[in-house]
Design a protein around this motif. Structure first.
Motif, PDB file in Angstrom:
ATOM      1  N   MET A 124       0.787  -1.193   0.009  1.00 13.12           N
ATOM      2  CA  MET A 124       0.080  -0.018   0.133  1.00 13.12           C
ATOM      3  C   MET A 124       0.941   1.206  -0.025  1.00 13.12           C
ATOM      4  SD  MET A 124      -3.198  -0.208  -0.134  1.00 13.12           S
ATOM      5  CE  MET A 124      -3.732   1.473   0.670  1.00 13.12           C
ATOM      6  N   ASN A 128       0.675   3.627  -3.195  1.00 11.46           N
ATOM      7  CA  ASN A 128       0.326   5.068  -2.923  1.00 11.46           C
ATOM      8  C   ASN A 128       1.327   6.155  -3.450  1.00 11.46           C
ATOM      9  OD1 ASN A 128      -1.695   6.674  -2.166  1.00 11.46           O
ATOM     10  ND2 ASN A 128      -1.468   6.351  -0.077  1.00 11.46           N
ATOM     11  N   LYS A 138      -9.499   4.385  -0.978  1.00 11.69           N
ATOM     12  CA  LYS A 138     -10.577   3.222  -0.898  1.00 11.69           C
ATOM     13  C   LYS A 138     -10.246   2.302  -2.201  1.00 11.69           C
ATOM     14  CE  LYS A 138     -15.259   2.059   0.010  1.00 11.69           C
ATOM     15  NZ  LYS A 138     -16.537   2.458   0.320  1.00 11.69           N
ATOM     16  N   SER A 141      -6.854   0.290  -2.077  1.00 13.94           N
ATOM     17  CA  SER A 141      -7.037  -0.830  -0.785  1.00 13.94           C
ATOM     18  C   SER A 141      -7.781  -1.921  -1.285  1.00 13.94           C
ATOM     19  CB  SER A 141      -7.474  -0.130   0.699  1.00 13.94           C
ATOM     20  OG  SER A 141      -7.730  -1.015   1.430  1.00 13.94           O
ATOM     21  N   GLU A 142      -8.936  -1.777  -2.078  1.00 18.19           N
ATOM     22  CA  GLU A 142      -9.598  -3.083  -2.376  1.00 18.19           C
ATOM     23  C   GLU A 142      -8.812  -3.510  -3.429  1.00 18.19           C
ATOM     24  OE1 GLU A 142     -13.203  -1.140  -3.745  1.00 18.19           O
ATOM     25  OE2 GLU A 142     -14.165  -0.926  -1.937  1.00 18.19           O
ATOM     26  N   ARG A 145      -5.998  -5.484  -1.727  1.00 19.52           N
ATOM     27  CA  ARG A 145      -6.521  -6.728  -1.069  1.00 19.52           C
ATOM     28  C   ARG A 145      -6.900  -8.030  -1.979  1.00 19.52           C
ATOM     29  NH1 ARG A 145      -7.938  -5.826   4.150  1.00 19.52           N
ATOM     30  NH2 ARG A 145      -8.372  -3.635   4.801  1.00 19.52           N
TER      31      ARG A 145
END
Length: 149
Positions: A124, A128, A138, A141-142, A145
């Motif tokens: 991340m 980022n 968001k 992050s999804e 994952r």
């Protein structure tokens, strides 16, 4: 500088008597000014201004969602009016294919062996930094994952 562009756009909107655009840009400039005066910093860099823009978009969307969930669609719409004006100042957002490619590169660089959810923090952070405001947190992050699962 991005802040100067926003100020110039405000003048243009005022001259054109575009009330919605003027109101949106004024609220954005207010948020930028509040950020400048809140800490020890004086002048925000373009990167910092982009963070303020992203935060303001996120605030509006979250408020709109709350209003919509509570049966107040007219207030939700009012919150979302400013979002298109704010998005004009953000860099072009990454497509799903570009995001997948970026994550593949980051995972290859940051993870040794088979990637697991334990690597999420490192991935991340690197993703980022590499995305540099071109993807919502968001959504990133999804995607991370899904990539690590």
């Amino acid at each position: 500088m991005l802040k100067e562009t926003i100020r110039a756009d405000l003048k243009t909107a005022m001259k054109a008597r575009d009330k919605e655009r003027t109101s949106a840009i004024r609220s954005l400039l207010s948020a930028i000014l509040a950020e400048e005066t809140s800490g020890a910093r004086h002048e925000l860099s373009d990167e910092d201004v982009l963070k303020v823009v992203a935060r303001e978009i996120k605030k509006r969307r979250e408020s709109a969602q709350l209003y919509a969930d509570n049966g107040r669609p007219e207030l939700a719409e009012a919150e979302l009016v400013d979002v298109p004006f704010f998005e004009a100042y953000q860099p072009q957002q990454l497509s799903d294919a570009e995001l997948t490619t970026l994550l593949d590169e980051v995972v290859a660089q940051e993870v040794e062996g088979e990637p697991t959810m334990k690597d999420m923090g490192n991935v991340m952070k690197a993703a980022n930094a590499k995305a540099a405001g071109r993807v919502d947190g968001k959504r990133l992050s999804e995607a991370v994952r899904a990539r690590l699962a």
